[in-house]
Design a protein around this motif. Sequence first.
Motif, mmCIF file in Angstrom:
data_model
loop_
_atom_site.group_PDB
_atom_site.id
_atom_site.type_symbol
_atom_site.label_atom_id
_atom_site.label_comp_id
_atom_site.label_asym_id
_atom_site.label_seq_id
_atom_site.Cartn_x
_atom_site.Cartn_y
_atom_site.Cartn_z
ATOM 1 N N GLY A 13 -1.300 -6.762 -7.073
ATOM 2 C CA GLY A 13 -0.550 -8.010 -7.021
ATOM 3 C C GLY A 13 -0.797 -8.859 -5.793
ATOM 4 N N VAL A 14 -1.903 -8.617 -5.101
ATOM 5 C CA VAL A 14 -2.232 -9.374 -3.893
ATOM 6 C C VAL A 14 -3.447 -10.249 -4.164
ATOM 7 C CG1 VAL A 14 -2.976 -9.168 -1.493
ATOM 8 C CG2 VAL A 14 -1.303 -7.567 -2.418
ATOM 9 N N VAL A 69 0.369 0.361 -0.436
ATOM 10 C CA VAL A 69 1.337 -0.522 -1.091
ATOM 11 C C VAL A 69 2.409 -1.005 -0.118
ATOM 12 C CG1 VAL A 69 3.108 -0.670 -2.890
ATOM 13 C CG2 VAL A 69 0.871 0.313 -3.412
ATOM 14 N N ARG A 73 3.147 -4.955 0.564
ATOM 15 C CA ARG A 73 4.383 -5.459 -0.066
ATOM 16 C C ARG A 73 4.742 -6.880 0.359
ATOM 17 N NH1 ARG A 73 7.446 -0.942 0.137
ATOM 18 N NH2 ARG A 73 6.640 -0.378 -1.903
ATOM 19 N N ARG A 76 2.526 -9.512 -1.721
ATOM 20 C CA ARG A 76 2.382 -9.425 -3.175
ATOM 21 C C ARG A 76 2.858 -10.685 -3.847
ATOM 22 N NH1 ARG A 76 4.338 -3.780 -5.310
ATOM 23 N NH2 ARG A 76 3.551 -4.772 -7.171
#
Length: 78
Positions: A13-14, A69, A73, A76
């Motif tokens: 999600g990055v 992760v 975070r 993201r």
Amino acid sequence: MCYSVKVLFHELGVNPVVHEIDQHPEGRDIERALRTLGCQTPVPAVFIGGSLVGSTNEVMSLHLNGSLVPLLRPYRAF
């Protein structure tokens, strides 16, 4: 190896900012600077939040031990 890291970051999600130093007019100088920072293999040189993480091996090791992760975070997209 750059492709692998980009795919991993997208899957997590990055949306990474990518600088293609082989296409940059000062690419050789950037590569030398990365080596002075400790990058054994100058590409990919992965920075998270302005801190050098390392290359593919370091990123994958962080991912496998569950440390990547939490580092990503704040960045993201979802």
